[in-house]
Scaffold this motif. Structure first.
Motif, PDB file in Angstrom:
ATOM      1  N   PRO A  69       0.827  -1.208   0.000  1.00 59.51           N
ATOM      2  CA  PRO A  69       0.000   0.000   0.000  1.00 59.51           C
ATOM      3  C   PRO A  69       0.863   1.261   0.000  1.00 59.51           C
ATOM      4  O   PRO A  69       2.002   1.247   0.465  1.00 59.51           O
ATOM      5  CB  PRO A  69      -0.793  -0.122   1.306  1.00 59.51           C
ATOM      6  CG  PRO A  69       0.046  -0.971   2.174  1.00 59.51           C
ATOM      7  CD  PRO A  69       0.765  -1.929   1.265  1.00 59.51           C
ATOM      8  N   ALA A  73      -2.465   5.718   1.464  1.00 58.26           N
ATOM      9  CA  ALA A  73      -3.497   4.746   1.835  1.00 58.26           C
ATOM     10  C   ALA A  73      -3.379   4.358   3.305  1.00 58.26           C
ATOM     11  O   ALA A  73      -4.381   4.288   4.024  1.00 58.26           O
ATOM     12  CB  ALA A  73      -3.397   3.510   0.950  1.00 58.26           C
ATOM     13  N   TRP A  77      -6.117   4.902   6.317  1.00 55.84           N
ATOM     14  CA  TRP A  77      -6.598   3.816   7.165  1.00 55.84           C
ATOM     15  C   TRP A  77      -6.430   4.164   8.641  1.00 55.84           C
ATOM     16  O   TRP A  77      -7.290   3.856   9.464  1.00 55.84           O
ATOM     17  CB  TRP A  77      -5.869   2.518   6.859  1.00 55.84           C
ATOM     18  CG  TRP A  77      -6.071   2.011   5.475  1.00 55.84           C
ATOM     19  CD1 TRP A  77      -7.113   2.295   4.638  1.00 55.84           C
ATOM     20  CD2 TRP A  77      -5.211   1.133   4.753  1.00 55.84           C
ATOM     21  NE1 TRP A  77      -6.944   1.650   3.439  1.00 55.84           N
ATOM     22  CE2 TRP A  77      -5.788   0.931   3.484  1.00 55.84           C
ATOM     23  CE3 TRP A  77      -4.012   0.509   5.052  1.00 55.84           C
ATOM     24  CZ2 TRP A  77      -5.199   0.118   2.520  1.00 55.84           C
ATOM     25  CZ3 TRP A  77      -3.430  -0.300   4.092  1.00 55.84           C
ATOM     26  CH2 TRP A  77      -4.019  -0.497   2.841  1.00 55.84           C
ATOM     27  N   LEU A  85     -13.955   1.301   8.410  1.00 52.49           N
ATOM     28  CA  LEU A  85     -13.056   0.756   7.382  1.00 52.49           C
ATOM     29  C   LEU A  85     -13.694  -0.441   6.691  1.00 52.49           C
ATOM     30  O   LEU A  85     -14.233  -1.327   7.374  1.00 52.49           O
ATOM     31  CB  LEU A  85     -11.732   0.308   8.004  1.00 52.49           C
ATOM     32  CG  LEU A  85     -10.633   1.331   8.172  1.00 52.49           C
ATOM     33  CD1 LEU A  85      -9.452   0.708   8.905  1.00 52.49           C
ATOM     34  CD2 LEU A  85     -10.183   1.888   6.847  1.00 52.49           C
ATOM     35  N   ASP A  89      -9.655  -3.148   3.490  1.00 55.59           N
ATOM     36  CA  ASP A  89      -8.707  -2.185   4.054  1.00 55.59           C
ATOM     37  C   ASP A  89      -8.307  -2.582   5.469  1.00 55.59           C
ATOM     38  O   ASP A  89      -7.153  -2.416   5.875  1.00 55.59           O
ATOM     39  CB  ASP A  89      -9.320  -0.783   4.074  1.00 55.59           C
ATOM     40  CG  ASP A  89      -9.485  -0.214   2.674  1.00 55.59           C
ATOM     41  OD1 ASP A  89      -8.923  -0.808   1.722  1.00 55.59           O
ATOM     42  OD2 ASP A  89     -10.173   0.813   2.519  1.00 55.59           O
ATOM     43  N   GLN A  92      -5.668  -5.295   5.204  1.00 57.49           N
ATOM     44  CA  GLN A  92      -4.377  -4.741   4.786  1.00 57.49           C
ATOM     45  C   GLN A  92      -3.723  -3.935   5.903  1.00 57.49           C
ATOM     46  O   GLN A  92      -2.510  -4.018   6.107  1.00 57.49           O
ATOM     47  CB  GLN A  92      -4.558  -3.867   3.549  1.00 57.49           C
ATOM     48  CG  GLN A  92      -4.751  -4.666   2.276  1.00 57.49           C
ATOM     49  CD  GLN A  92      -4.791  -3.752   1.067  1.00 57.49           C
ATOM     50  OE1 GLN A  92      -5.629  -2.868   0.968  1.00 57.49           O
ATOM     51  NE2 GLN A  92      -3.876  -3.964   0.147  1.00 57.49           N
TER      52      GLN A  92
END
Length: 199
Positions: A69, A73, A77, A85, A89, A92
């Motif tokens: 990412p 990003a 987050w 979220l 996401d 990740q």
């Protein structure tokens, strides 16, 4: 964390890579010769062929995995409420936090500060500043906490009281927008009239 961030990006060389791989296996290991012998097939420019040969054919090829990412990003987050979220996401972010203990500590501080702002819990700010100031691995967070101490009473009041200057800031922003729209071509009277008529 950002190693190989652009490895899956499409290039003009993608259709030509199997041919380069085949010629390399046949024994042609000179990038200039590879490009010269196949100029009718290759995209314009020797640099792309040279870079592909040096990165992927000489030595060990880089393992191709999922694209990591971007910093933007990860920041988004961290600043988004965990319940808001999307599942992808969230997964990740969990993987990123597992690989970086500094980001895990930062995420905890960001979330606790977000709870203070959302629930108007300004009385917890001194404890938060103390915890953030004690982190040695996060100098930017430490400096932010030290800057909050400069005007602690005002920050605590802003995090405790239900009033804010959002309406005033909205009006100021609207006036600036009207002024920018005229690009300095009109005087104060026209600006005054536009401000009065737009409200």
């Amino acid at each position: 964390m950002f190693t190989g961030q652009w490895q899956n990006r499409a290039t003009r060389l993608d259709d030509f890579k199997p041919y380069l791989d085949q010629r390399w296996k046949e024994g042609c290991t000179n990038a200039w010769k590879l490009w010269r012998r196949s100029r009718n097939r290759a995209p314009r420019g020797y640099a792309g062929v040279r870079d592909y040969v040096s990165r992927n054919l000489r030595g060990k090829p880089q393992p191709v995995g999922p694209r990591p990412p971007s910093a933007r990003a990860v920041t988004r987050w961290l600043l988004t409420h965990p319940d808001a979220l999307p599942e992808g996401d969230r997964v990740q972010l969990k993987a990123v936090l597992a690989n970086c203990p500094e980001l895990t500590a930062l995420a905890e501080h960001v979330r606790s500060f977000g709870r203070m702002v959302a629930h108007l819990q300004g009385d917890q700010l001194p404890k938060w500043i103390e915890a953030a100031s004690s982190t040695t691995d996060l100098p930017s967070l430490r400096h932010f906490a030290q800057h909050l101490e400069r005007d602690l009473d005002a920050v605590i009041a802003g995090l405790t009281l239900p009033w804010n200057s959002g309406v005033v800031e909205g009006h100021v922003n609207r006036i600036k927008m009207l002024k920018r729209q005229m690009f300095g071509r009109a005087g104060f009277e026209l600006l005054r009239k536009r401000v009065l008529l737009s409200s």
